[in-house]
Design an enzyme around this catalytic site. Structure first.
Site, mmCIF file in Angstrom:
data_model
loop_
_atom_site.group_PDB
_atom_site.id
_atom_site.type_symbol
_atom_site.label_atom_id
_atom_site.label_comp_id
_atom_site.label_asym_id
_atom_site.label_seq_id
_atom_site.Cartn_x
_atom_site.Cartn_y
_atom_site.Cartn_z
ATOM 1 N N GLU A 125 -0.996 6.815 -6.599
ATOM 2 C CA GLU A 125 -1.857 6.985 -5.427
ATOM 3 C C GLU A 125 -1.331 8.153 -4.602
ATOM 4 O O GLU A 125 -0.121 8.296 -4.408
ATOM 5 C CB GLU A 125 -1.863 5.764 -4.503
ATOM 6 C CG GLU A 125 -2.605 4.551 -4.987
ATOM 7 C CD GLU A 125 -2.558 3.418 -3.964
ATOM 8 O OE1 GLU A 125 -2.436 3.697 -2.741
ATOM 9 O OE2 GLU A 125 -2.642 2.253 -4.384
ATOM 10 N N GLU B 77 2.540 -2.152 -4.697
ATOM 11 C CA GLU B 77 3.270 -2.010 -3.434
ATOM 12 C C GLU B 77 3.850 -3.317 -2.888
ATOM 13 O O GLU B 77 3.452 -3.803 -1.821
ATOM 14 C CB GLU B 77 2.363 -1.372 -2.389
ATOM 15 C CG GLU B 77 1.910 0.027 -2.776
ATOM 16 C CD GLU B 77 1.040 0.705 -1.730
ATOM 17 O OE1 GLU B 77 0.919 1.937 -1.772
ATOM 18 O OE2 GLU B 77 0.487 -0.009 -0.863
#
Length: 453
Positions: A356, A172
């Site tokens: 995720e 991320e």
């Protein structure tokens, strides 16, 4: 419930990999043991007011000492994959120099234990715990950190590249840029607003350099794990639409175009032209064996008023149930994003893995020791159904990693939010599988029945 599991298992394709995900600072603890150096999150958590409950990851889930117990939980779960991250300061305490052998030994034991349990390891090199010594030299604002990251990737790849199935260099980069450097809600706590953009660029180049180093060390599957979400304008007002488009470019487009197309939009180039060097785009556009999508919820964006430091602001997503974290539960937005992603980039999109997806519900064990988190069951069932629909519409999605295996240190929220399939009593470290754990295990087992090898 059994019919629901059977239907969902039948809709997901043969070879679809179910897994769980964690991150080093959130679960390992042992922050001052066996040569590990301090990270930016150790420093951030020590500063009063940074963490909601005043806690830190100093002990967390004590996974460093209890990894064998956690692997046994994974074996019981039956999921084929486990995504974990390697703590850079455990490998290089200051972010450079020779490797700390005790740190490498820990991940040796972890990887070997996973393989013995029949679980494919997916290792993330950077899940936010930058060595503090590198931050002291400028961190991700300093291009030298790219070089240090490439060196670190080479060390880890040489040690584990023969056994780790899949690699993610950077987790991320958009969250690191926005939350850690633009608004200061995460470590290292900088509030630079648009001056944080070089961080994102350096992370993209570092991703590319690490991918090169990992492949040179023998890695056969290298991907990414980018946080993506549909961005919805707060209204039809042109100002809100424009603000949403800008934020979509910053949150989604900047990172996927950088990695997959090796370019930035004209607007982003105007903001970054002083930081882009010859060869950067070729470096960040490394071939990806999979594209990891971390998905939680859509975001609703409106135009900010003239006094704001940023031209956009977050608005509540209305009309949907909320998790205990206050995040809206919108499974259709995942389907929407996957389909739009494929339509937008087509041949440039590698096979996709949901690296995720998860939700915070804070139920603990009842008087019988049962954690009845049916909301989490509903969340994962609905999001996997959204994935199945995207697959049925031609999107190549090959796996789903539930966040998270265990309750853990939830960054700035400390221990106030629980995402795990397994409840952790942070005082006793007792692990209690939740109802969602049993449901996920049933789904994995049923998928094998529906799609025999």
């Amino acid at each position: 419930m059994a019919d629901r599991v059977r239907d969902l298992a039948g809709r997901l394709p043969k070879g679809f990999r179910f897994g769980t995900s964690t991150a080093s600072y959130q679960i390992e603890g042992a922050v001052a043991e066996d040569g590990r150096g301090p990270s930016v999150w150790d420093t951030f958590a020590s500063e009063p007011g940074r963490i909601v409950d005043g806690s830190s990851g100093a002990v967390a889930c004590d996974h460093y000492h209890r990894y064998a117990e956690d692997i046994e939980l994974m074996r019981r779960l039956g999921a084929e994959g486990y995504r974990f991250s390697i703590a850079w300061p455990r490998i290089q305490p200051t972010g450079s120099g020779p490797a700390n052998e005790k740190g490498l030994d820990f991940y040796d034991r972890l990887v070997d234990g996973l393989l013995e349990a029949g679980i494919k390891p997916m290792a993330t090199l950077f899940h936010w715990d930058l060595p503090q010594a590198l931050e002291d030299d400028g961190g991700w604002l300093n291009r030298i950190t790219i070089e240090r990251f490439a060196d670190y990737a080479a060390i880890v790849g040489a040690r584990l590249g023969d056994r780790v199935a899949d690699w993610v260099p950077v987790n991320e980069p958009n969250v690191v840029t926005l939350m850690g450097h633009a608004v200061g809600m995460h470590a290292p706590g900088k509030a630079l607003m648009f001056d944080a953009l070089p961080v994102g660029h350096h992370l993209l180049v570092a991703h590319g350099r690490a991918a090169i180093a990992l492949r040179a060390a023998g890695a056969t599957s290298v991907g990414c794990a980018n946080n993506h979400a549909p961005i919805w304008p707060a209204s039809d007002d042109p100002a809100d639409v424009g603000a949403a488009k800008l934020f979509d470019a910053l949150w989604n487009g900047h990172y996927l175009e950088g990695m997959l197309l090796g370019r930035y939009s004209d607007e982003m180039m105007m903001l970054l032209e002083d930081h882009v060097r010859d060869g950067d785009f070729a470096t960040m556009r490394q071939p990806l064996d999979f594209y990891g999508v971390n998905y939680y919820n859509p975001m609703r964006i409106g135009a900010a008023d003239e006094t704001s430091e940023l031209p956009f602001e977050f608005r509540d997503v209305l009309g949907y149930p909320l998790t205990d974290f206050g995040w809206p539960v919108v499974p259709d937005a995942l389907r929407e994003w996957l389909i739009m992603f494929r339509a937008r980039l087509r041949a440039a999109v590698p096979p996709i893995v949901i690296t995720e997806s998860g939700c915070s519900y804070n139920k603990g064990p009842d008087e019988n020791g049962i954690v009845d988190d049916h909301e989490r069951v509903d969340y994962h069932a609905a999001h996997l159904a959204a994935v199945a629909e995207a697959v049925e519409r031609g999107v190549d999605v090959r796996g789903y990693y539930a966040w998270s295996l265990v309750d853990n240190f939830e960054w700035a929220e400390g221990y106030t939010q629980r995402f795990g399939l397994v409840h952790v009593d942070f005082e006793t470290q007792v692990r209690t599988p939740k109802r969602s754990f049993s449901w996920y295990a049933d789904l994995v087992a049923r998928h094998r029945v529906e799609h025999p090898v």
